[in-house]
Motif scaffolding. Structure first.
Motif, PDB file in Angstrom:
ATOM      1  N   GLY A   1       6.985   0.153  22.002  1.00  0.00           N
ATOM      2  CA  GLY A   1       7.052  -1.073  22.775  1.00  0.00           C
ATOM      3  C   GLY A   1       7.509  -0.784  24.199  1.00  0.00           C
ATOM      4  N   SER A   2       8.547  -1.510  24.635  1.00  0.00           N
ATOM      5  CA  SER A   2       9.061  -1.295  25.990  1.00  0.00           C
ATOM      6  C   SER A   2      10.072  -0.162  26.061  1.00  0.00           C
ATOM      7  CB  SER A   2       9.716  -2.581  26.520  1.00  0.00           C
ATOM      8  OG  SER A   2      10.877  -2.907  25.764  1.00  0.00           O
ATOM      9  N   LEU A   3      10.425   0.435  24.906  1.00  0.00           N
ATOM     10  CA  LEU A   3      11.398   1.523  24.887  1.00  0.00           C
ATOM     11  C   LEU A   3      10.707   2.867  25.076  1.00  0.00           C
ATOM     12  CD1 LEU A   3      13.783   0.541  21.937  1.00  0.00           C
ATOM     13  CD2 LEU A   3      14.010   0.007  24.378  1.00  0.00           C
ATOM     14  N   GLU A   4      11.273   3.691  25.935  1.00  0.00           N
ATOM     15  CA  GLU A   4      10.770   5.031  26.175  1.00  0.00           C
ATOM     16  C   GLU A   4      11.924   6.017  26.120  1.00  0.00           C
ATOM     17  OE1 GLU A   4       7.069   3.870  29.194  1.00  0.00           O
ATOM     18  OE2 GLU A   4       8.688   5.195  29.876  1.00  0.00           O
ATOM     19  N   ALA A   5      11.662   7.229  25.645  1.00  0.00           N
ATOM     20  CA  ALA A   5      12.668   8.288  25.611  1.00  0.00           C
ATOM     21  C   ALA A   5      12.167   9.483  26.405  1.00  0.00           C
ATOM     22  CB  ALA A   5      12.961   8.700  24.168  1.00  0.00           C
ATOM     23  N   ARG A   6      13.024   9.991  27.267  1.00  0.00           N
ATOM     24  CA  ARG A   6      12.731  11.205  28.026  1.00  0.00           C
ATOM     25  C   ARG A   6      14.034  11.813  28.488  1.00  0.00           C
ATOM     26  NH1 ARG A   6      13.710  10.165  33.318  1.00  0.00           N
ATOM     27  NH2 ARG A   6      13.263   8.088  34.172  1.00  0.00           N
ATOM     28  N   LEU A   7      13.945  13.011  29.069  1.00  0.00           N
ATOM     29  CA  LEU A   7      15.137  13.666  29.592  1.00  0.00           C
ATOM     30  C   LEU A   7      15.478  13.138  30.977  1.00  0.00           C
ATOM     31  CD1 LEU A   7      14.514  17.392  28.579  1.00  0.00           C
ATOM     32  CD2 LEU A   7      15.815  15.645  27.349  1.00  0.00           C
TER      33      LEU A   7
ATOM     34  N   ARG B   1      27.411  13.281  21.631  1.00  0.00           N
ATOM     35  CA  ARG B   1      27.573  12.125  22.521  1.00  0.00           C
ATOM     36  C   ARG B   1      26.456  11.094  22.323  1.00  0.00           C
ATOM     37  NH1 ARG B   1      32.186  13.977  23.893  1.00  0.00           N
ATOM     38  NH2 ARG B   1      33.074  13.610  25.952  1.00  0.00           N
ATOM     39  N   SER B   2      26.090  10.856  21.075  1.00  0.00           N
ATOM     40  CA  SER B   2      25.090   9.837  20.786  1.00  0.00           C
ATOM     41  C   SER B   2      25.655   8.459  21.085  1.00  0.00           C
ATOM     42  CB  SER B   2      24.671   9.930  19.319  1.00  0.00           C
ATOM     43  OG  SER B   2      23.818   8.870  18.971  1.00  0.00           O
ATOM     44  N   CYS B   3      24.878   7.652  21.773  1.00  0.00           N
ATOM     45  CA  CYS B   3      25.412   6.371  22.235  1.00  0.00           C
ATOM     46  C   CYS B   3      24.256   5.403  22.503  1.00  0.00           C
ATOM     47  CB  CYS B   3      26.212   6.617  23.511  1.00  0.00           C
ATOM     48  SG  CYS B   3      26.965   5.165  24.212  1.00  0.00           S
ATOM     49  N   VAL B   4      24.335   4.199  21.935  1.00  0.00           N
ATOM     50  CA  VAL B   4      23.307   3.180  22.141  1.00  0.00           C
ATOM     51  C   VAL B   4      23.999   1.839  22.344  1.00  0.00           C
ATOM     52  CG1 VAL B   4      21.322   1.978  21.129  1.00  0.00           C
ATOM     53  CG2 VAL B   4      21.646   4.425  20.692  1.00  0.00           C
ATOM     54  N   LEU B   5      23.522   1.047  23.282  1.00  0.00           N
ATOM     55  CA  LEU B   5      24.088  -0.283  23.504  1.00  0.00           C
ATOM     56  C   LEU B   5      23.904  -1.153  22.265  1.00  0.00           C
ATOM     57  CD1 LEU B   5      22.963  -1.079  27.169  1.00  0.00           C
ATOM     58  CD2 LEU B   5      25.247  -0.438  26.367  1.00  0.00           C
ATOM     59  N   PRO B   6      24.848  -2.076  22.004  1.00  0.00           N
ATOM     60  CA  PRO B   6      24.802  -2.879  20.770  1.00  0.00           C
ATOM     61  C   PRO B   6      23.460  -3.555  20.501  1.00  0.00           C
ATOM     62  CG  PRO B   6      26.894  -3.204  21.872  1.00  0.00           C
ATOM     63  CD  PRO B   6      26.061  -2.369  22.811  1.00  0.00           C
ATOM     64  N   ALA B   7      22.852  -4.125  21.527  1.00  0.00           N
ATOM     65  CA  ALA B   7      21.602  -4.869  21.338  1.00  0.00           C
ATOM     66  C   ALA B   7      20.438  -3.986  20.923  1.00  0.00           C
ATOM     67  CB  ALA B   7      21.244  -5.622  22.619  1.00  0.00           C
ATOM     68  N   TYR B   8      20.602  -2.667  21.059  1.00  0.00           N
ATOM     69  CA  TYR B   8      19.504  -1.737  20.772  1.00  0.00           C
ATOM     70  C   TYR B   8      19.795  -0.865  19.550  1.00  0.00           C
ATOM     71  CZ  TYR B   8      17.772  -3.148  25.336  1.00  0.00           C
ATOM     72  OH  TYR B   8      17.309  -3.876  26.396  1.00  0.00           O
ATOM     73  N   ARG B   9      20.813  -1.200  18.791  1.00  0.00           N
ATOM     74  CA  ARG B   9      21.154  -0.412  17.607  1.00  0.00           C
ATOM     75  C   ARG B   9      20.266  -0.828  16.436  1.00  0.00           C
ATOM     76  NH1 ARG B   9      27.616  -0.908  18.791  1.00  0.00           N
ATOM     77  NH2 ARG B   9      27.539   0.324  20.726  1.00  0.00           N
ATOM     78  N   SER B  10      19.055  -0.320  16.480  1.00  0.00           N
ATOM     79  CA  SER B  10      18.050  -0.700  15.497  1.00  0.00           C
ATOM     80  C   SER B  10      17.328   0.538  14.979  1.00  0.00           C
ATOM     81  CB  SER B  10      17.020  -1.640  16.137  1.00  0.00           C
ATOM     82  OG  SER B  10      16.309  -0.949  17.163  1.00  0.00           O
ATOM     83  N   LYS B  11      16.573   0.318  13.918  1.00  0.00           N
ATOM     84  CA  LYS B  11      15.799   1.400  13.311  1.00  0.00           C
ATOM     85  C   LYS B  11      14.824   2.012  14.305  1.00  0.00           C
ATOM     86  CE  LYS B  11      12.663   2.199   9.421  1.00  0.00           C
ATOM     87  NZ  LYS B  11      11.980   1.564   8.261  1.00  0.00           N
ATOM     88  N   ARG B  12      14.201   1.174  15.126  1.00  0.00           N
ATOM     89  CA  ARG B  12      13.180   1.717  16.026  1.00  0.00           C
ATOM     90  C   ARG B  12      13.796   2.584  17.116  1.00  0.00           C
ATOM     91  NH1 ARG B  12      10.418  -2.527  20.180  1.00  0.00           N
ATOM     92  NH2 ARG B  12      12.249  -3.081  21.407  1.00  0.00           N
ATOM     93  N   THR B  13      15.023   2.271  17.555  1.00  0.00           N
ATOM     94  CA  THR B  13      15.669   3.120  18.557  1.00  0.00           C
ATOM     95  C   THR B  13      15.985   4.491  17.974  1.00  0.00           C
ATOM     96  OG1 THR B  13      16.651   1.157  19.590  1.00  0.00           O
ATOM     97  CG2 THR B  13      17.583   3.293  20.190  1.00  0.00           C
ATOM     98  N   ILE B  14      16.473   4.519  16.739  1.00  0.00           N
ATOM     99  CA  ILE B  14      16.763   5.796  16.085  1.00  0.00           C
ATOM    100  C   ILE B  14      15.480   6.598  15.894  1.00  0.00           C
ATOM    101  CG2 ILE B  14      17.568   6.852  13.939  1.00  0.00           C
ATOM    102  CD1 ILE B  14      19.641   4.628  13.757  1.00  0.00           C
ATOM    103  N   GLU B  15      14.400   5.920  15.482  1.00  0.00           N
ATOM    104  CA  GLU B  15      13.118   6.596  15.320  1.00  0.00           C
ATOM    105  C   GLU B  15      12.644   7.193  16.644  1.00  0.00           C
ATOM    106  OE1 GLU B  15      10.313   3.918  13.620  1.00  0.00           O
ATOM    107  OE2 GLU B  15      11.134   4.098  11.604  1.00  0.00           O
ATOM    108  N   LEU B  16      12.819   6.445  17.716  1.00  0.00           N
ATOM    109  CA  LEU B  16      12.401   6.918  19.030  1.00  0.00           C
ATOM    110  C   LEU B  16      13.192   8.160  19.441  1.00  0.00           C
ATOM    111  CD1 LEU B  16      10.755   6.487  21.624  1.00  0.00           C
ATOM    112  CD2 LEU B  16      12.574   4.964  22.418  1.00  0.00           C
ATOM    113  N   LEU B  17      14.492   8.148  19.211  1.00  0.00           N
ATOM    114  CA  LEU B  17      15.315   9.307  19.539  1.00  0.00           C
ATOM    115  C   LEU B  17      14.874  10.533  18.754  1.00  0.00           C
ATOM    116  CD1 LEU B  17      18.827   7.635  19.756  1.00  0.00           C
ATOM    117  CD2 LEU B  17      17.725   8.927  21.589  1.00  0.00           C
ATOM    118  N   TRP B  18      14.590  10.362  17.471  1.00  0.00           N
ATOM    119  CA  TRP B  18      14.169  11.500  16.666  1.00  0.00           C
ATOM    120  C   TRP B  18      12.796  12.003  17.069  1.00  0.00           C
ATOM    121  CZ3 TRP B  18      17.083  14.779  14.548  1.00  0.00           C
ATOM    122  CH2 TRP B  18      18.323  14.404  14.013  1.00  0.00           C
TER     123      TRP B  18
END
Length: 287
Positions: free
Chosen positions: A34-40, A145-162
């Protein structure tokens, strides 16, 4: 599971240069949902934004002890920030520059960098160096140092990180992922069932055994095995710990109470060879 769009290009990854920023790194994502992206991180501004996010979660939300420098700067920062790669989650739907869109972060330290700059962060709590020395032919990566804002603590955020971590692991030829994971609070007994489940069922053996350092060792086997309700124990675990378990991770012997951060830390060991083929396929395809 949510559908995950994933593309991989080695040119997106940093190479451990000072300040963990590579000028040639592109802005293309390692993963996208969706609107979430992961990069360095590709700039000092993005690293500083990640440090501020960590401060918000660790200090303001979870009550970590504020050192004077942290209090003044409103940042969680240490010497490892300048040598690590910073994996960031952006919500591109948020307005403003990229540094204002960061909603999650993970810190990655490769063995070659740790060897050249004084060791791994987790070595202060666990006998990580002994584990590494036992495997001279394997390449380790420390995650922390894993850290996610409360509103984004969801399954899809964890999947994106992995998704992004798996791309990073493949690119750098990582054989073993390791590092600390935390339970909130400084009283291990408050997590007796979950910690005991890990101690009785998930402790690394023989070549994968690792202990908390003697001066900080606290027992995890707080309940007898027959008294543990496995379902309740798993439900009580932090999402990050459950995620590691699903991938096949083993845990160290003993936990460590970190009074500064207000956590009870356990050590995670995840050899790439232990990850199920179905997860390898899901997180980017077999290498």
């Amino acid at each position: 599971m949510n559908h995950v769009s994933f593309e991989f290009d080695a040119s997106r990854l940093t190479t451990g240069l000072p300040l963990a920023v590579t000028p040639s790194a592109t802005l293309l994502p390692l993963g996208k949902i969706g609107s979430l992206e992961a990069r360095l991180a590709t700039s000092e501004a993005e690293i500083e934004a990640a440090q501020k996010l960590r401060f918000s979660v660790f200090y303001e939300e979870l009550g970590a002890t504020r050192q004077e420098a942290h209090r003044l700067d409103q940042r969680d920062a240490d010497r490892f920030d300048s040598i690590c790669d910073h994996l960031l989650v952006f919500d591109t739907a948020l307005p403003g520059p990229s540094a204002k869109q960061i909603v999650g972060c993970y810190r990655l330290l490769r063995q070659e960098t740790a060897d050249a700059t004084g060791g791994f962060y987790s070595a202060d709590e666990f006998e990580f160096d002994k584990l590494v020395a036992r495997h001279p032919g394997l390449n380790f990566l420390e995650l922390g140092r894993s850290c996610v804002l409360p509103a984004y603590r969801s399954k899809r955020t964890i999947e994106l990180l992995w998704q992004a971590i798996w791309a990073y692991v493949k690119h750098h030829g990582i054989d073993v992922m390791a590092g600390c994971a935390s339970f909130h609070g400084t009283i291990p007994a408050a997590h007796a069932e979950a910690l005991s489940f890990l101690a009785h069922n998930c402790t690394g053996q023989d070549e994968w055994a690792v202990r908390a350092v003697a001066k900080r060792f606290a027992p995890m086997d707080l309940m007898p095995a027959e008294a543990i309700n496995a379902k309740a124990a798993l439900t009580a675990m932090p999402p990050l710990v459950k995620g590691y378990l699903r991938l096949g991770a083993k845990f160290g012997e003993g936990c460590v109470v970190d009074h500064d951060f207000g956590t009870t830390d356990v050590f995670v060991v995840l050899p790439i060879s232990a990850i199920s083929e179905r997860y390898i396929t899901y997180y980017g395809g077999a290498s």
